[in-house]
Design an enzyme around this catalytic site. Structure first.
Site, PDB file in Angstrom:
ATOM      1  N   ARG A  93       0.851  -1.201   0.000  1.00  0.00           N
ATOM      2  CA  ARG A  93       0.000   0.000   0.000  1.00  0.00           C
ATOM      3  C   ARG A  93       0.890   1.257   0.000  1.00  0.00           C
ATOM      4  O   ARG A  93       0.590   2.241  -0.677  1.00  0.00           O
ATOM      5  CB  ARG A  93      -0.915   0.018   1.237  1.00  0.00           C
ATOM      6  CG  ARG A  93      -1.695   1.303   1.326  1.00  0.00           C
ATOM      7  CD  ARG A  93      -2.634   1.387   2.506  1.00  0.00           C
ATOM      8  NE  ARG A  93      -3.296   2.688   2.516  1.00  0.00           N
ATOM      9  CZ  ARG A  93      -4.290   3.000   3.317  1.00  0.00           C
ATOM     10  NH1 ARG A  93      -4.760   2.129   4.175  1.00  0.00           N
ATOM     11  NH2 ARG A  93      -4.831   4.201   3.276  1.00  0.00           N
ATOM     12  N   ASN A 147     -10.586  -4.551  -0.398  1.00  0.00           N
ATOM     13  CA  ASN A 147     -10.454  -3.474  -1.382  1.00  0.00           C
ATOM     14  C   ASN A 147      -9.466  -3.852  -2.484  1.00  0.00           C
ATOM     15  O   ASN A 147      -8.712  -4.800  -2.307  1.00  0.00           O
ATOM     16  CB  ASN A 147      -9.965  -2.206  -0.665  1.00  0.00           C
ATOM     17  CG  ASN A 147     -11.132  -1.400  -0.144  1.00  0.00           C
ATOM     18  OD1 ASN A 147     -12.136  -1.266  -0.827  1.00  0.00           O
ATOM     19  ND2 ASN A 147     -11.004  -0.875   1.070  1.00  0.00           N
ATOM     20  N   CYS A 169     -19.101  -2.291   1.405  1.00  0.00           N
ATOM     21  CA  CYS A 169     -18.120  -1.336   1.923  1.00  0.00           C
ATOM     22  C   CYS A 169     -18.733  -0.552   3.086  1.00  0.00           C
ATOM     23  O   CYS A 169     -19.920  -0.214   3.046  1.00  0.00           O
ATOM     24  CB  CYS A 169     -17.730  -0.379   0.811  1.00  0.00           C
ATOM     25  SG  CYS A 169     -16.665   0.960   1.359  1.00  0.00           S
ATOM     26  N   ASP A 170     -17.911  -0.269   4.076  1.00  0.00           N
ATOM     27  CA  ASP A 170     -18.429   0.440   5.256  1.00  0.00           C
ATOM     28  C   ASP A 170     -18.333   1.963   5.135  1.00  0.00           C
ATOM     29  O   ASP A 170     -18.795   2.680   6.001  1.00  0.00           O
ATOM     30  CB  ASP A 170     -17.674   0.007   6.515  1.00  0.00           C
ATOM     31  CG  ASP A 170     -16.251   0.540   6.552  1.00  0.00           C
ATOM     32  OD1 ASP A 170     -15.718   0.893   5.494  1.00  0.00           O
ATOM     33  OD2 ASP A 170     -15.679   0.594   7.650  1.00  0.00           O
ATOM     34  N   HIS A 200     -16.744   4.055  -3.239  1.00  0.00           N
ATOM     35  CA  HIS A 200     -15.966   5.259  -2.900  1.00  0.00           C
ATOM     36  C   HIS A 200     -16.202   6.354  -3.944  1.00  0.00           C
ATOM     37  O   HIS A 200     -15.303   7.157  -4.236  1.00  0.00           O
ATOM     38  CB  HIS A 200     -14.456   4.950  -2.816  1.00  0.00           C
ATOM     39  CG  HIS A 200     -14.097   4.114  -1.623  1.00  0.00           C
ATOM     40  ND1 HIS A 200     -12.817   3.682  -1.368  1.00  0.00           N
ATOM     41  CD2 HIS A 200     -14.843   3.656  -0.596  1.00  0.00           C
ATOM     42  CE1 HIS A 200     -12.800   2.979  -0.257  1.00  0.00           C
ATOM     43  NE2 HIS A 200     -14.021   2.942   0.234  1.00  0.00           N
ATOM     44  N   TYR A 265     -14.709  10.870  -0.599  1.00  0.00           N
ATOM     45  CA  TYR A 265     -13.582  10.420  -1.435  1.00  0.00           C
ATOM     46  C   TYR A 265     -13.398  11.274  -2.688  1.00  0.00           C
ATOM     47  O   TYR A 265     -12.338  11.239  -3.309  1.00  0.00           O
ATOM     48  CB  TYR A 265     -13.772   8.951  -1.859  1.00  0.00           C
ATOM     49  CG  TYR A 265     -13.090   7.972  -0.916  1.00  0.00           C
ATOM     50  CD1 TYR A 265     -11.834   7.452  -1.217  1.00  0.00           C
ATOM     51  CD2 TYR A 265     -13.693   7.580   0.262  1.00  0.00           C
ATOM     52  CE1 TYR A 265     -11.206   6.565  -0.371  1.00  0.00           C
ATOM     53  CE2 TYR A 265     -13.073   6.704   1.125  1.00  0.00           C
ATOM     54  CZ  TYR A 265     -11.830   6.195   0.801  1.00  0.00           C
ATOM     55  OH  TYR A 265     -11.204   5.316   1.653  1.00  0.00           O
TER      56      TYR A 265
HETATM   57  P1  NAD Z   1      -3.970  -5.883   6.825  1.00  0.00           P
HETATM   58  O1  NAD Z   1      -2.784  -5.888   5.940  1.00  0.00           O
HETATM   59  O2  NAD Z   1      -3.848  -5.415   8.235  1.00  0.00           O
HETATM   60  O3  NAD Z   1      -4.577  -7.368   6.872  1.00  0.00           O
HETATM   61  C1  NAD Z   1      -4.906  -8.066   5.733  1.00  0.00           C
HETATM   62  C2  NAD Z   1      -4.508  -9.521   5.911  1.00  0.00           C
HETATM   63  O4  NAD Z   1      -4.837 -10.199   4.683  1.00  0.00           O
HETATM   64  C3  NAD Z   1      -3.026  -9.764   6.163  1.00  0.00           C
HETATM   65  O5  NAD Z   1      -2.858 -10.445   7.385  1.00  0.00           O
HETATM   66  C4  NAD Z   1      -2.579 -10.617   4.976  1.00  0.00           C
HETATM   67  O6  NAD Z   1      -1.607 -11.576   5.316  1.00  0.00           O
HETATM   68  C5  NAD Z   1      -3.886 -11.255   4.556  1.00  0.00           C
HETATM   69  N1  NAD Z   1      -3.893 -11.793   3.200  1.00  0.00           N
HETATM   70  C6  NAD Z   1      -3.332 -11.267   2.095  1.00  0.00           C
HETATM   71  N2  NAD Z   1      -3.572 -12.062   1.035  1.00  0.00           N
HETATM   72  C7  NAD Z   1      -4.306 -13.114   1.475  1.00  0.00           C
HETATM   73  C8  NAD Z   1      -4.851 -14.268   0.847  1.00  0.00           C
HETATM   74  N3  NAD Z   1      -4.712 -14.488  -0.468  1.00  0.00           N
HETATM   75  N4  NAD Z   1      -5.551 -15.129   1.617  1.00  0.00           N
HETATM   76  C9  NAD Z   1      -5.703 -14.921   2.945  1.00  0.00           C
HETATM   77  N5  NAD Z   1      -5.200 -13.846   3.587  1.00  0.00           N
HETATM   78  C10 NAD Z   1      -4.506 -12.949   2.868  1.00  0.00           C
HETATM   79  O7  NAD Z   1      -5.084  -5.036   6.072  1.00  0.00           O
HETATM   80  P2  NAD Z   1      -6.268  -4.154   6.666  1.00  0.00           P
HETATM   81  O8  NAD Z   1      -5.843  -2.750   6.721  1.00  0.00           O
HETATM   82  O9  NAD Z   1      -6.831  -4.762   7.865  1.00  0.00           O
HETATM   83  O10 NAD Z   1      -7.330  -4.286   5.509  1.00  0.00           O
HETATM   84  C11 NAD Z   1      -7.839  -5.534   5.087  1.00  0.00           C
HETATM   85  C12 NAD Z   1      -8.731  -5.335   3.891  1.00  0.00           C
HETATM   86  O11 NAD Z   1      -9.990  -4.821   4.286  1.00  0.00           O
HETATM   87  C13 NAD Z   1      -8.175  -4.334   2.896  1.00  0.00           C
HETATM   88  O12 NAD Z   1      -8.504  -4.769   1.609  1.00  0.00           O
HETATM   89  C14 NAD Z   1      -8.876  -3.060   3.260  1.00  0.00           C
HETATM   90  O13 NAD Z   1      -8.864  -2.133   2.243  1.00  0.00           O
HETATM   91  C15 NAD Z   1     -10.232  -3.633   3.566  1.00  0.00           C
HETATM   92  N6  NAD Z   1     -11.136  -2.800   4.337  1.00  0.00           N
HETATM   93  C16 NAD Z   1     -12.333  -2.657   3.791  1.00  0.00           C
HETATM   94  C17 NAD Z   1     -13.283  -1.944   4.432  1.00  0.00           C
HETATM   95  C18 NAD Z   1     -14.616  -1.834   3.739  1.00  0.00           C
HETATM   96  O14 NAD Z   1     -15.603  -1.585   4.335  1.00  0.00           O
HETATM   97  N7  NAD Z   1     -14.674  -2.046   2.424  1.00  0.00           N
HETATM   98  C19 NAD Z   1     -13.016  -1.370   5.675  1.00  0.00           C
HETATM   99  C20 NAD Z   1     -11.759  -1.544   6.238  1.00  0.00           C
HETATM  100  C21 NAD Z   1     -10.820  -2.295   5.552  1.00  0.00           C
END
Ligand code: NAD
Length: 442
Positions: A93, A147, A169-170, A200, A265
């Site tokens: 990221r 995402n 999405c939240d 977004h 956004y």
């Molecule tokens: P993070 O990096 O803290 O955690 C993500 C985890 O996913 C990591 O532990 C990683 O090892 C794991 N991972 C990666 N590839 C994988 C795979 N193929 N199979 C299983 N696990 C895998 O990330 P974060 O900041 O907690 O965000 C997680 C995701 O959630 C992101 O895509 C973020 O953008 C999304 N998010 C979405 C919302 C929403 O509402 N849309 C809100 C918050 C976060």
């Protein structure tokens, strides 16, 4: 009452403990018999795994718990998959944000050029997890909030059209908490909203109370004066000052079209130059997350593991996670709750591409979702959305065809990127940085 089994994919996320707390707080609505964590990075998942076990055992020792990196163990006998993976983690990221900044362009990790890079990384990871679900628990539902949601949703539509995956999405919910406070509602759940757009990338067009009274003009008048802040807000009411700046910036966004309320956004797509001017190219949002959120959550999980109890924990229920419980409950108990989901347009927005993945209100029940009709949208919104949706479709084309040209077109079309020369420079740097993740583009 039936009890359900859940697997959280991306178990090592800093959001996992908050989601577990939210699930444990809602056992009366959504009773659980099993919670599993699954990640493909054991070391990262171990930062939270033991603390999550303690949280669960102290709340309800009858709930089975396992943290695993074995897809078969994770995906066997589950009813719901809560998927929030980040392919490439925060290290990547950081590059999504910093590479465009080298050329004076805002990176933006979901809909900007950074999001395009992240999308090409995420597609195979999300598809892989869908395949595990279909192999080991074909009747489960995946609630996917990984995402960049629009690109991931387009890949699901194209490559897994019959899968039981719901993309969500939240972000609008986060803004609705503030909108409810601005309009004097006790909770966002007292509001009946109309919203349309891409992830977004959307607008509220109506906010009514339970008696049908319309409040959108009141909100527009407020946002034209204060943005999406309370009139007497100041930065100390926000976890960090950038969220306050974001809420204030809604004032500039809505001034461009004061007929509906924009997602915040749009600051990245319409005011990219302002964003670049206020960003340190050597310290971006990813660095901030590592230094604050990740340190806080992993530190607290380590403390819980050490003392062996979570009784006095500072971890809090993730308010953003409430939509996950709402969605799972609607699917499990056929509640017909109205929720914003990312779904194929199929004519809901009548003057927009049928096969675009749009974010619109849907009614959710045991068979999935039924989208509500939006009707015709105006030229300004339609133009912005067409540019963005085609940019996102080109990323999925680039993934499918391993095409350099499609990815170049995607970046050239992106609203944050000023011209094709800059698009090419960003792309060439992205290719170098993403060697371990992207298909080889020819
Ligand atoms: P993070 O990096 O803290 O955690 C993500 C985890 O996913 C990591 O532990 C990683 O090892 C794991 N991972 C990666 N590839 C994988 C795979 N193929 N199979 C299983 N696990 C895998 O990330 P974060 O900041 O907690 O965000 C997680 C995701 O959630 C992101 O895509 C973020 O953008 C999304 N998010 C979405 C919302 C929403 O509402 N849309 C809100 C918050 C976060």
């Amino acid at each position: 009452m039936k009890k359900f089994s859940i697997v959280i994919a991306g178990g090592g996320s800093t959001y996992t403990p908050e989601i577990i707390l939210m699930l444990l707080d809602n056992l009366d609505r959504l009773p659980l018999r099993s919670i599993k964590l699954y990640d493909n990075d054991e070391e990262r998942q171990n930062h939270v795994a033991k603390a999550c076990e303690i949280l669960i055992k102290e709340k309800d020792p009858t709930i089975e718990y396992v943290a695993t990196t074995d897809p078969e163990v994770a995906y066997t006998d589950v009813d719901f998959v809560l998927a929030h993976i980040r392919v490439g983690k925060l290290e990547m990221r950081s590059l999504d944000e910093k590479i465009p900044l080298k050329y004076g362009v805002v990176g933006q990790e979901t809909c900007g050029p950074g999001g395009m890079a992240y999308g090409l990384r995420s597609i195979p990871g999300v598809l892989e997890n869908i395949e595990y679900m279909e192999k080991y628990s074909p009747n489960a539902w995946m609630l996917n909030y990984s995402n960049p949601a629009s690109i991931v949703a387009e890949a699901c539509r194209r490559f897994k059209p019959n899968s039981r995956v719901i993309n969500i999405c939240d972000m609008p919910i986060g803004m609705e908490h503030t909108i409810a406070r601005i309009l004097g509602f006790k909770s966002r759940k007292e509001m009946c909203i109309r919203y349309y757009g891409l992830n977004h990338f959307g607008w509220w067009t109506s906010i009514k109370d339970k008696d049908g009274k319309e409040y959108i003009q009141d909100l527009i008048a407020h946002q034209l004066k204060y943005g999406n802040c309370l009139a007497d807000d100041d930065a100390s009411n926000y976890t960090d000052s950038s969220w306050f700046d974001t809420a204030k910036k809604v004032k500039d966004i809505i001034a461009i079209d004061p007929t509906m309320c924009p997602n915040s956004y749009f600051q990245y797509y319409l005011f990219g130059d302002d964003m670049v001017a206020h960003t340190d190219p050597n310290y971006t949002r990813a660095d901030q997350v590592v230094d604050t959120r990740e340190k806080r959550v992993f530190g607290e999980c380590a403390r819980i593991e050490k003392v062996g109890t979570a009784k006095d924990t500072t971890l809090q229920i993730g308010i953003h996670a409430e939509f996950i419980v709402d969605l799972a409950t609607a699917l499990a108990f056929n509640t017909h709750e109205r929720m914003l989901l990312i779904v194929p347009n199929n004519g809901a927005i009548s003057n927009f591409e049928k096969d675009a993945m749009v974010e619109i209100p849907c009614i959710v029940g045991k068979d999935g979702y039924e989208p509500l009709t939006v009707g015709e949208i105006p030229h300004f919104q339609k133009g912005l959305m067409e540019q963005q949706v085609n940019c996102e479709k080109l990323v999925v084309d680039a993934y499918e065809q391993h095409s350099y040209l499609k990815m170049l077109q995607a970046l050239t079309l992106n609203k944050c990127v000023p011209n094709a020369n800059v698009a090419r420079k960003i792309l060439d740097d992205f290719i170098e940085a993403n060697k371990a993740y992207w298909p080889e583009l020819k």
